[in-house]
Enzyme design. Structure first.
Site, PDB file in Angstrom:
ATOM      1  N   HIS A  42       9.659  13.523  -7.186  1.00 62.61           N
ATOM      2  CA  HIS A  42       8.387  14.256  -7.276  1.00 62.61           C
ATOM      3  C   HIS A  42       7.614  14.003  -5.989  1.00 62.61           C
ATOM      4  O   HIS A  42       7.980  13.113  -5.207  1.00 62.61           O
ATOM      5  CB  HIS A  42       7.569  13.711  -8.454  1.00 62.61           C
ATOM      6  CG  HIS A  42       7.139  12.303  -8.200  1.00 62.61           C
ATOM      7  ND1 HIS A  42       7.957  11.225  -8.457  1.00 62.61           N
ATOM      8  CD2 HIS A  42       6.010  11.797  -7.633  1.00 62.61           C
ATOM      9  CE1 HIS A  42       7.343  10.123  -8.068  1.00 62.61           C
ATOM     10  NE2 HIS A  42       6.160  10.429  -7.557  1.00 62.61           N
ATOM     11  N   HIS A 124       4.995  12.955   0.540  1.00 61.38           N
ATOM     12  CA  HIS A 124       6.407  12.576   0.612  1.00 61.38           C
ATOM     13  C   HIS A 124       7.040  12.540  -0.766  1.00 61.38           C
ATOM     14  O   HIS A 124       6.346  12.348  -1.763  1.00 61.38           O
ATOM     15  CB  HIS A 124       6.555  11.190   1.266  1.00 61.38           C
ATOM     16  CG  HIS A 124       5.956  10.103   0.434  1.00 61.38           C
ATOM     17  ND1 HIS A 124       4.607   9.829   0.435  1.00 61.38           N
ATOM     18  CD2 HIS A 124       6.505   9.263  -0.478  1.00 61.38           C
ATOM     19  CE1 HIS A 124       4.366   8.855  -0.422  1.00 61.38           C
ATOM     20  NE2 HIS A 124       5.488   8.493  -0.999  1.00 61.38           N
TER      21      HIS A 124
HETATM   22  O1  3AM Z   1       7.076   7.963  -5.517  1.00 58.24           O
HETATM   23  P1  3AM Z   1       5.813   7.791  -4.739  1.00 58.24           P
HETATM   24  O2  3AM Z   1       5.853   6.617  -3.834  1.00 58.24           O
HETATM   25  O3  3AM Z   1       5.337   9.030  -4.090  1.00 58.24           O
HETATM   26  O4  3AM Z   1       4.555   4.861  -5.203  1.00 58.24           O
HETATM   27  C1  3AM Z   1       4.199   5.297  -6.487  1.00 58.24           C
HETATM   28  C2  3AM Z   1       4.748   6.647  -6.867  1.00 58.24           C
HETATM   29  O5  3AM Z   1       4.673   7.544  -5.796  1.00 58.24           O
HETATM   30  C3  3AM Z   1       2.729   5.562  -6.491  1.00 58.24           C
HETATM   31  O6  3AM Z   1       2.517   6.423  -7.586  1.00 58.24           O
HETATM   32  C4  3AM Z   1       3.694   7.161  -7.845  1.00 58.24           C
HETATM   33  C5  3AM Z   1       4.115   7.013  -9.277  1.00 58.24           C
HETATM   34  O7  3AM Z   1       4.348   5.666  -9.561  1.00 58.24           O
HETATM   35  N1  3AM Z   1       1.991   4.322  -6.629  1.00 58.24           N
HETATM   36  C6  3AM Z   1       2.317   3.285  -7.435  1.00 58.24           C
HETATM   37  N2  3AM Z   1       1.409   2.295  -7.282  1.00 58.24           N
HETATM   38  C7  3AM Z   1       0.506   2.730  -6.368  1.00 58.24           C
HETATM   39  C8  3AM Z   1      -0.656   2.174  -5.793  1.00 58.24           C
HETATM   40  N3  3AM Z   1      -1.116   0.985  -6.141  1.00 58.24           N
HETATM   41  C9  3AM Z   1       0.901   4.016  -5.938  1.00 58.24           C
HETATM   42  N4  3AM Z   1       0.207   4.710  -5.028  1.00 58.24           N
HETATM   43  C10 3AM Z   1      -0.878   4.127  -4.506  1.00 58.24           C
HETATM   44  N5  3AM Z   1      -1.314   2.909  -4.876  1.00 58.24           N
END
Ligand code: 3AM
Length: 179
Positions: A42, A124
């Site tokens: 996603h 991304h």
């Molecule tokens: O797959 P991505 O990296 O785009 O990285 C986590 C994931 O996105 C992001 O939220 C999405 C679903 O889990 N994520 C998790 N913890 C996070 C945080 N503390 C976060 N993004 C920003 N801050």
């Protein structure tokens, strides 16, 4: 008080998820990192963290009022962030509609107490996690188009060693036909 871990994101069609998984298998080594499951691929727009159902409802009401045209995503870039251990697929030029949508959702989240990263938004799709060692990235030249007509809210749970995302709601963007 019950909370849920939530995030707004763009979904990828199943067919694109499958194509990306095949391309990833052909272009990365097994020890480069931990592959994200096909169904979990996603593009995150705004991470909300653990939120109450009240905050979730409020942010969903605001999301439903967003009026923005759809846009085309050109997935033609890949990169590696060694510190968070992420190998990603993205766009050499992010469409303005994507940046506007993410910026609005992130601002609404921040106003409702969901701390937002100070890092600039870099759209991304995470392909690999735990990728902290050097990774050889595929040469540019790959390219997928995605017509984005909706955005969605997902919950994230971690059970039995697996991350599962569940779509809770989704909202349309305006059709770009004739725009
Ligand atoms: O797959 P991505 O990296 O785009 O990285 C986590 C994931 O996105 C992001 O939220 C999405 C679903 O889990 N994520 C998790 N913890 C996070 C945080 N503390 C976060 N993004 C920003 N801050």
């Amino acid at each position: 008080m019950a909370t849920q871990r939530l995030f707004f994101a763009l979904e990828l069609p199943d067919s694109l998820q499958q194509q990306l998984v095949r391309w990833r298998a052909e272009n990365f080594a097994e020890d480069d990192g931990k592959p994200v499951a096909a169904a979990n691929l996603h593009l995150t727009l705004a991470f909300l963290g653990e939120v109450s159902s009240e905050t979730s409802q409020k942010l969903q009401q605001l999301a439903a009022r967003i009026v923005q045209p759809g846009f085309t995503l050109n997935l033609d870039d890949a990169g590696h962030w060694p510190r968070p251990g992420v190998v990603w697929l993205g766009c050499q030029r992010a469409p303005r509609g994507l940046l506007q949508l993410a910026s609005l959702l992130r601002a609404q989240a921040a106003r409702h107490g969901c701390a937002q990263s100070a890092q600039p938004f870099h759209p991304h799709i995470t392909l690999l996690r735990n990728a902290t060692q050097k990774v050889a990235l595929p040469a540019r030249g790959f390219h997928w188009h995605l017509e984005v007509s909706h955005f969605a809210l997902f919950s994230s749970t971690f059970t039995q060693g697996r991350t599962r995302y569940r779509r809770l709601a989704r909202w349309p963007l305006l059709s770009s036909a004739g725009a």
